[in-house]
Design a protein around this motif. Structure first.
Motif, PDB file in Angstrom:
ATOM      1  N   TYR A 136      46.507  52.844  53.355  1.00  0.00           N
ATOM      2  CA  TYR A 136      47.023  51.681  52.228  1.00  0.00           C
ATOM      3  C   TYR A 136      47.817  50.759  52.590  1.00  0.00           C
ATOM      4  N   LEU A 137      49.274  50.847  53.631  1.00  0.00           N
ATOM      5  CA  LEU A 137      49.312  49.627  53.917  1.00  0.00           C
ATOM      6  C   LEU A 137      49.076  48.576  54.927  1.00  0.00           C
ATOM      7  N   GLY A 138      48.233  48.948  56.198  1.00  0.00           N
ATOM      8  CA  GLY A 138      47.430  48.032  56.921  1.00  0.00           C
ATOM      9  C   GLY A 138      45.977  47.022  56.381  1.00  0.00           C
ATOM     10  N   PRO A 139      45.135  47.600  55.868  1.00  0.00           N
ATOM     11  CA  PRO A 139      44.918  46.707  54.956  1.00  0.00           C
ATOM     12  C   PRO A 139      45.360  45.903  53.834  1.00  0.00           C
ATOM     13  N   ILE A 140      46.096  45.854  53.442  1.00  0.00           N
ATOM     14  CA  ILE A 140      47.070  44.924  52.815  1.00  0.00           C
ATOM     15  C   ILE A 140      47.739  44.457  53.554  1.00  0.00           C
ATOM     16  N   LEU A 169      36.448  38.565  51.529  1.00  0.00           N
ATOM     17  CA  LEU A 169      35.277  39.272  52.353  1.00  0.00           C
ATOM     18  C   LEU A 169      35.945  40.817  52.563  1.00  0.00           C
ATOM     19  N   PHE A 170      37.054  40.839  53.016  1.00  0.00           N
ATOM     20  CA  PHE A 170      37.526  41.880  53.783  1.00  0.00           C
ATOM     21  C   PHE A 170      37.781  43.562  52.794  1.00  0.00           C
ATOM     22  N   VAL A 171      38.335  42.464  51.665  1.00  0.00           N
ATOM     23  CA  VAL A 171      39.250  43.653  50.983  1.00  0.00           C
ATOM     24  C   VAL A 171      37.336  43.948  50.095  1.00  0.00           C
ATOM     25  N   GLY A 172      36.012  43.118  49.848  1.00  0.00           N
ATOM     26  CA  GLY A 172      34.871  44.056  49.902  1.00  0.00           C
ATOM     27  C   GLY A 172      34.824  44.958  50.313  1.00  0.00           C
ATOM     28  N   ILE A 173      34.678  44.437  52.298  1.00  0.00           N
ATOM     29  CA  ILE A 173      34.414  45.727  53.291  1.00  0.00           C
ATOM     30  C   ILE A 173      34.948  47.090  53.405  1.00  0.00           C
ATOM     31  N   HIS A 174      36.256  46.922  52.843  1.00  0.00           N
ATOM     32  CA  HIS A 174      37.564  48.010  53.004  1.00  0.00           C
ATOM     33  C   HIS A 174      37.196  48.646  51.908  1.00  0.00           C
ATOM     34  N   LEU A 175      36.632  48.374  50.668  1.00  0.00           N
ATOM     35  CA  LEU A 175      36.727  48.859  49.448  1.00  0.00           C
ATOM     36  C   LEU A 175      35.001  50.039  49.350  1.00  0.00           C
ATOM     37  N   ILE A 176      34.469  49.346  50.100  1.00  0.00           N
ATOM     38  CA  ILE A 176      32.920  50.144  50.936  1.00  0.00           C
ATOM     39  C   ILE A 176      33.208  51.198  51.966  1.00  0.00           C
ATOM     40  N   LEU A 222      51.650  63.073  50.774  1.00  0.00           N
ATOM     41  CA  LEU A 222      51.897  63.245  51.988  1.00  0.00           C
ATOM     42  C   LEU A 222      52.267  61.802  53.128  1.00  0.00           C
ATOM     43  N   ILE A 223      51.122  61.536  53.078  1.00  0.00           N
ATOM     44  CA  ILE A 223      50.614  60.153  53.704  1.00  0.00           C
ATOM     45  C   ILE A 223      51.813  59.163  53.432  1.00  0.00           C
ATOM     46  N   LEU A 224      52.077  58.860  52.408  1.00  0.00           N
ATOM     47  CA  LEU A 224      52.559  57.686  52.481  1.00  0.00           C
ATOM     48  C   LEU A 224      54.030  57.903  52.482  1.00  0.00           C
ATOM     49  N   VAL A 225      54.497  59.794  52.543  1.00  0.00           N
ATOM     50  CA  VAL A 225      55.890  59.815  53.285  1.00  0.00           C
ATOM     51  C   VAL A 225      56.394  59.591  54.515  1.00  0.00           C
ATOM     52  N   ALA A 226      55.018  60.056  55.094  1.00  0.00           N
ATOM     53  CA  ALA A 226      54.922  59.991  56.907  1.00  0.00           C
ATOM     54  C   ALA A 226      55.628  58.820  56.999  1.00  0.00           C
ATOM     55  N   GLY A 261      57.679  55.089  59.698  1.00  0.00           N
ATOM     56  CA  GLY A 261      57.990  53.716  59.988  1.00  0.00           C
ATOM     57  C   GLY A 261      59.605  53.045  59.852  1.00  0.00           C
ATOM     58  N   TRP A 262      60.262  54.082  59.687  1.00  0.00           N
ATOM     59  CA  TRP A 262      61.767  53.791  59.000  1.00  0.00           C
ATOM     60  C   TRP A 262      61.871  53.868  60.145  1.00  0.00           C
ATOM     61  N   VAL A 263      61.336  55.400  61.430  1.00  0.00           N
ATOM     62  CA  VAL A 263      62.509  55.288  62.507  1.00  0.00           C
ATOM     63  C   VAL A 263      61.591  54.741  63.573  1.00  0.00           C
ATOM     64  N   TRP A 264      60.181  54.303  63.681  1.00  0.00           N
ATOM     65  CA  TRP A 264      60.032  53.570  65.353  1.00  0.00           C
ATOM     66  C   TRP A 264      59.057  52.179  64.477  1.00  0.00           C
ATOM     67  N   GLY A 265      58.874  51.603  63.432  1.00  0.00           N
ATOM     68  CA  GLY A 265      58.397  50.953  62.699  1.00  0.00           C
ATOM     69  C   GLY A 265      56.729  50.666  63.251  1.00  0.00           C
ATOM     70  N   THR A 266      56.577  49.371  63.337  1.00  0.00           N
ATOM     71  CA  THR A 266      54.579  50.183  63.227  1.00  0.00           C
ATOM     72  C   THR A 266      54.774  51.003  64.270  1.00  0.00           C
ATOM     73  N   THR A 267      54.677  50.985  65.458  1.00  0.00           N
ATOM     74  CA  THR A 267      54.382  52.341  66.131  1.00  0.00           C
ATOM     75  C   THR A 267      54.084  53.560  65.899  1.00  0.00           C
ATOM     76  N   GLY A 268      55.539  53.419  64.786  1.00  0.00           N
ATOM     77  CA  GLY A 268      55.289  54.847  64.381  1.00  0.00           C
ATOM     78  C   GLY A 268      54.203  55.027  62.521  1.00  0.00           C
ATOM     79  N   ALA A 269      54.181  53.989  62.129  1.00  0.00           N
ATOM     80  CA  ALA A 269      53.513  53.807  61.493  1.00  0.00           C
ATOM     81  C   ALA A 269      52.094  54.072  61.576  1.00  0.00           C
ATOM     82  N   LEU A 270      51.143  53.872  63.225  1.00  0.00           N
ATOM     83  CA  LEU A 270      50.249  54.019  63.876  1.00  0.00           C
ATOM     84  C   LEU A 270      50.447  55.667  64.161  1.00  0.00           C
ATOM     85  N   LEU A 271      51.278  56.287  64.297  1.00  0.00           N
ATOM     86  CA  LEU A 271      51.130  57.707  64.405  1.00  0.00           C
ATOM     87  C   LEU A 271      51.695  58.471  63.761  1.00  0.00           C
TER      88      LEU A 271
END
Length: 386
Positions: free
Chosen positions: A256-260, A286-293, A313-317, A322-332
């Motif tokens: 959700y947040l990464g593609p945005i 172009l990216f939005v179209g590829i991502h939607l597919i 659950l994904i949004l809560v996680a 993301g609040w605890v560890w920033g971008t790296t936390g969002a990746l994990l």
């Protein structure tokens, strides 16, 4: 009867204390993780990476490769892939960051209609606030912050700690993989009963399978997305298409947040490159179209329902990590959610509120009244016996 009532009340009290302690732990855990991010973040990332590499490790061990050598091969392959990804992203990104101050004028000219609208709205609000204000506003205090003058200075100031954490994480991955087979065997054989050993083996196997399957399939999808996006941007004439493909591959791990974020970065890059606003927004489109597919056709088909997770659950996680560890936390966030969900599904979810209803995993059942049976006497009169 009195002893049973006392035991029941003791169980209720212990259950309440366990629940209060659990709530306190849940409230204190994120602050502890944030305060100790220098230790907890590399360890957590290393464990997730190691679990994802376990299938490759077991494949090598089935071909009679020693555990230490197989672990070393897995770590080297991961380092090669990580270095290629970083080199494809960091070096061109530094050039874009250098060009950004010189392209501010081009961005402003492309966004001049939108800027004019916001400027008019700001003037209207300022005039309204001036007419409503009774006291003159005090001049805001300004704090001068010394920031790095270049990307090289930024890397130089943060590189030692980052290198130490990276080296520590690599060591954790290597030793985890090299001792994985022995650790799993000891965990299973150390159980008290056969059923407990089978449950432990099932939990470990399901956790490894779910995590590695998700990360492997998502990595394949994200790399394919990055390659397709790089080709489309190269055909359109966008500079450094490999960098944009690498950014899309990396940030697409964040649902959700990464593609945005990728779409916004491509819009900014287009505004820095093309003098016309409509041509500048084509890379993002172009990216939005590829991502939607990818998100609506490819990912549901390849990942399937077995790895489907509730979006809430994904949004809560994402918000939590993301609040605890920033971008790296969002990746994990999603891999950690899969590990936790797999363990709870296999081992059983605790009945946290069971003590409220006099039953559940935290308390024993309420004491029951003794069974009363009525039997007749020899003379025919009723007699009560317990």
């Amino acid at each position: 009867m009195e002893n049973a009532t006392i035991a029941f009340r003791r169980d209720r009290l212990l259950a309440a204390l366990v629940l209060i302690a659990g709530i306190g732990l849940m409230l204190a855990l994120p602050f502890a993780l944030r305060a100790g991010a220098e230790f907890f973040l590399p360890v957590t990332a290393a464990l997730v990476i190691a679990i994802a590499l376990v299938p490759l490790l077991e494949w090598l061990e089935r071909r009679r490769v020693p555990s230490h050598l197989a672990a070393l091969v897995c770590v080297l392959l991961f380092l090669v892939a990580a270095n290629v990804a970083v080199a494809a992203i960091i070096v061109p990104a530094a050039d874009w960051a250098t060009l950004l101050p010189a392209r501010i004028g081009l961005i402003r000219s492309n966004l001049s209609p939108l800027i004019d609208i916001y400027a008019a709205a700001e003037r209207f609000l300022n005039e309204a606030l001036k007419t409503m204000a009774r006291h003159p506003a005090t001049a805001p205090r300004t704090v001068a912050l010394e920031t790095p003058n270049s990307l090289l200075d930024l890397i130089a100031t943060s590189a030692p700690a980052a290198l130490i954490q990276f080296f520590f994480a690599i060591l954790v991955v290597f030793f985890f993989l090299s001792g994985w087979t022995r650790m799993r065997r000891r965990t299973i054989t150390g159980r008290a009963s056969f059923s407990s050993a089978m449950t432990t083996a099932r939990v470990i196997q399901e956790m490894v399978d779910a995590t590695s399957a998700y990360l492997g399939m998502i990595t394949l999808i994200n790399v394919s997305l990055g390659i397709v996006l790089s080709g489309a941007l190269w055909a359109y004439g966008m500079p450094t298409p490999l960098m944009w493909g690498g950014i899309a591959t990396l940030l697409n791990y964040i649902p959700y947040l990464g593609p945005i974020a990728v779409a916004l970065l491509l819009a900014l890059g287009g505004l820095m490159t093309y003098p016309d606003v409509w041509y500048a927004l084509v890379p993002a489109a172009l990216f939005v179209g590829i991502h939607l597919i990818e998100a609506n056709l490819i990912t549901p088909t390849l990942v399937g329902r077995r790895l489907t997770i509730n979006p809430l659950l994904i949004l809560v996680a994402l918000s939590y990590w993301g609040w605890v560890w920033g971008t790296t936390g969002a990746l994990l966030a999603v891999p950690l959610l899969i590990i936790l969900k797999t363990v709870l599904d296999a081992a059983g979810k605790p009945d946290i509120a069971g003590f409220l209803f006099d039953e559940g995993t935290l308390t024993s059942a309420a004491p029951e009244e003794p069974l009363v049976v009525t039997e007749p006497r020899s003379d025919g009169s009723p007699q009560r016996t317990a």
